[in-house]
Scaffold this active site. Structure first.
Site, PDB file in Angstrom:
ATOM      1  N   SER A   6       0.937  -1.214   0.034  1.00  0.00           N
ATOM      2  CA  SER A   6      -0.084  -0.031  -0.033  1.00  0.00           C
ATOM      3  C   SER A   6       0.885   1.175  -0.032  1.00  0.00           C
ATOM      4  CB  SER A   6      -0.872  -0.120   1.320  1.00  0.00           C
ATOM      5  OG  SER A   6      -1.201   1.434   1.656  1.00  0.00           O
ATOM      6  N   HIS A  31      -1.257  -1.792  -4.550  1.00  0.00           N
ATOM      7  CA  HIS A  31      -2.503  -1.687  -3.967  1.00  0.00           C
ATOM      8  C   HIS A  31      -2.352  -0.221  -3.537  1.00  0.00           C
ATOM      9  CE1 HIS A  31      -5.729  -2.554  -1.024  1.00  0.00           C
ATOM     10  NE2 HIS A  31      -5.221  -1.557  -0.304  1.00  0.00           N
ATOM     11  N   ASP A  33      -4.890   2.810  -2.425  1.00  0.00           N
ATOM     12  CA  ASP A  33      -6.067   3.066  -1.252  1.00  0.00           C
ATOM     13  C   ASP A  33      -6.652   4.524  -1.503  1.00  0.00           C
ATOM     14  OD1 ASP A  33      -5.970   1.031   0.530  1.00  0.00           O
ATOM     15  OD2 ASP A  33      -4.129   1.738   0.814  1.00  0.00           O
ATOM     16  N   MET A  35      -9.454   7.256  -1.063  1.00  0.00           N
ATOM     17  CA  MET A  35     -10.276   7.939  -0.110  1.00  0.00           C
ATOM     18  C   MET A  35     -11.112   9.016  -0.653  1.00  0.00           C
ATOM     19  SD  MET A  35      -8.144   6.811   3.323  1.00  0.00           S
ATOM     20  CE  MET A  35      -7.144   5.685   3.310  1.00  0.00           C
ATOM     21  N   HIS A  68      -8.518   0.012  -4.065  1.00  0.00           N
ATOM     22  CA  HIS A  68      -9.095  -0.303  -2.911  1.00  0.00           C
ATOM     23  C   HIS A  68      -9.967   1.179  -2.774  1.00  0.00           C
ATOM     24  CE1 HIS A  68      -9.227  -0.648   1.970  1.00  0.00           C
ATOM     25  NE2 HIS A  68     -10.503  -0.688   1.199  1.00  0.00           N
ATOM     26  N   MET A  70     -12.485   3.457  -0.906  1.00  0.00           N
ATOM     27  CA  MET A  70     -13.102   3.616   0.294  1.00  0.00           C
ATOM     28  C   MET A  70     -13.635   5.043   0.066  1.00  0.00           C
ATOM     29  SD  MET A  70      -9.812   2.804   2.549  1.00  0.00           S
ATOM     30  CE  MET A  70      -8.600   2.675   1.200  1.00  0.00           C
ATOM     31  N   MET A 139     -10.698  -6.690   6.002  1.00  0.00           N
ATOM     32  CA  MET A 139      -9.789  -5.507   6.838  1.00  0.00           C
ATOM     33  C   MET A 139      -9.676  -5.760   8.350  1.00  0.00           C
ATOM     34  SD  MET A 139      -9.400  -3.025   4.520  1.00  0.00           S
ATOM     35  CE  MET A 139      -8.632  -1.955   5.776  1.00  0.00           C
ATOM     36  N   ASP A 182      -5.746  -6.543   4.759  1.00  0.00           N
ATOM     37  CA  ASP A 182      -5.249  -5.333   4.523  1.00  0.00           C
ATOM     38  C   ASP A 182      -5.363  -4.695   6.073  1.00  0.00           C
ATOM     39  OD1 ASP A 182      -4.526  -2.825   3.846  1.00  0.00           O
ATOM     40  OD2 ASP A 182      -6.281  -2.619   2.500  1.00  0.00           O
TER      41      ASP A 182
HETATM   42  C1  DX5 Z   1      -6.090   1.345   5.319  1.00  0.00           C
HETATM   43  C2  DX5 Z   1      -5.605   0.972   4.038  1.00  0.00           C
HETATM   44  C3  DX5 Z   1      -4.361   0.127   4.184  1.00  0.00           C
HETATM   45  C4  DX5 Z   1      -3.341   0.535   4.804  1.00  0.00           C
HETATM   46  C5  DX5 Z   1      -2.204  -0.382   5.240  1.00  0.00           C
HETATM   47  O1  DX5 Z   1      -7.280   2.261   5.290  1.00  0.00           O
HETATM   48  O2  DX5 Z   1      -6.661   0.369   3.230  1.00  0.00           O
HETATM   49  O3  DX5 Z   1      -4.176  -0.391   2.806  1.00  0.00           O
HETATM   50  O4  DX5 Z   1      -2.815   1.479   4.138  1.00  0.00           O
HETATM   51  O5  DX5 Z   1      -1.091   0.237   5.784  1.00  0.00           O
HETATM   52  P1  DX5 Z   1      -0.647  -0.540   7.103  1.00  0.00           P
HETATM   53  O6  DX5 Z   1       0.034  -1.869   6.426  1.00  0.00           O
HETATM   54  O7  DX5 Z   1       0.605   0.568   7.598  1.00  0.00           O
HETATM   55  O8  DX5 Z   1      -1.663  -0.830   7.862  1.00  0.00           O
HETATM   56 ZN    ZN Z   2      -6.027  -0.814   1.293  1.00  0.00          ZN
END
Ligand code: DX5
Ligand code: ZN
Length: 227
Positions: A6, A31, A33, A35, A68, A70, A139, A182
């Site tokens: 990530s 990956h 992320d 948001m 991913h 969000m 998650m 994750d």
């Molecule tokens: C959280 C994300 C993850 C996160 C993983 O909202 O979906 O992908 O960034 O990071 P670590 O491994 O630091 O928890």
């Molecule tokens: Zn993620």
């Protein structure tokens, strides 16, 4: 086990270089992320299709990219991410009223479909969709930021249940739905999740941090898996 970084804890002015560093270390799946400032409780905004499209051009066609999502209005916006060049879209069940339709739409559009569910969403809620999914993502932290602690008991219970149901599905000739985790995965717990049957681990702060290079962190993670 596949380890996918990530890039949430990366320096966003260096995203291309960080991806290069990961790829040079042997990574072939990244990956992303996304948001939207609304879905996660801390209201974070990260990046969207324009950045992803640039990253796709930067890494070339051979690296797998998943996003991913969000985001709240996933049914309205997922196509933008497919068009930006991701191979696999992972949408939150909590952000979609009709997940069966979403799966069908994604399949018709030619993009792989994943489902992700929050720590407080029961595993039973996702079971009806398993036979049709390319990937299911557990998650193991509340989504919103990197660097949180692994929620061990909840996550391992869900993983074990999903592992046995997916194994039955495969034995019956069904789809080989991948099982991903994750949040909070580090060298001290990657062995645990591997033993529980996870096939793909997202690792953020355990791979991208100030203490060591991505390559060094990856060696450490693999050495735990080899034990
Ligand atoms: C959280 C994300 C993850 C996160 C993983 O909202 O979906 O992908 O960034 O990071 P670590 O491994 O630091 O928890
Ligand atoms: Zn993620």
């Amino acid at each position: 086990m596949i380890i996918t970084p990530s890039i949430l804890t990366a320096d966003f002015s260096r995203l291309g270089e960080v991806c290069d560093e990961a790829i040079a270390a042997g990574i072939d799946w990244i990956h992303l992320d996304v948001m939207d400032g609304n879905f996660v409780i801390n209201k974070t905004v990260t990046f969207g299709p324009a950045v992803i499209s640039s990253l796709r051009n930067h890494v070339g066609p051979d690296i797998k990219l998943d996003c991913h999502l969000m985001i709240t209005n996933v049914s309205d916006t997922w196509k933008q991410f497919a068009d930006a060049g991701v191979n696999l879209i992972i949408a939150h069940i909590e952000a979609c009223d009709d997940f069966s339709k979403l799966i069908n739409d994604m399949r018709e559009y030619g993009v792989e479909c994943g489902l992700v569910f929050n720590p407080d969403t029961p595993v039973d809620d996702v079971l009806p969709y398993l036979p049709d999914l390319d990937l299911i993502l557990v998650m193991s932290v509340v989504p919103g930021k990197g660097g949180q602690s692994f929620m061990e008991e909840m996550a391992l219970n869900k993983v074990k249940k999903l592992r046995s149901i997916i194994d039955e599905q495969i034995a019956a000739g069904g789809r080989k739905t991948l099982l991903m985790i994750d949040g909070g995965i580090k060298s001290h717990n990657i062995g645990l999740v591997n033993d529980a049957g996870v096939e793909v681990a997202v690792v953020g702060s355990g791979l991208i941090n100030d203490k060591a290079t991505i390559a060094e962190n990856l060696v450490l993670l693999h050495s735990e898996l080899d034990k």
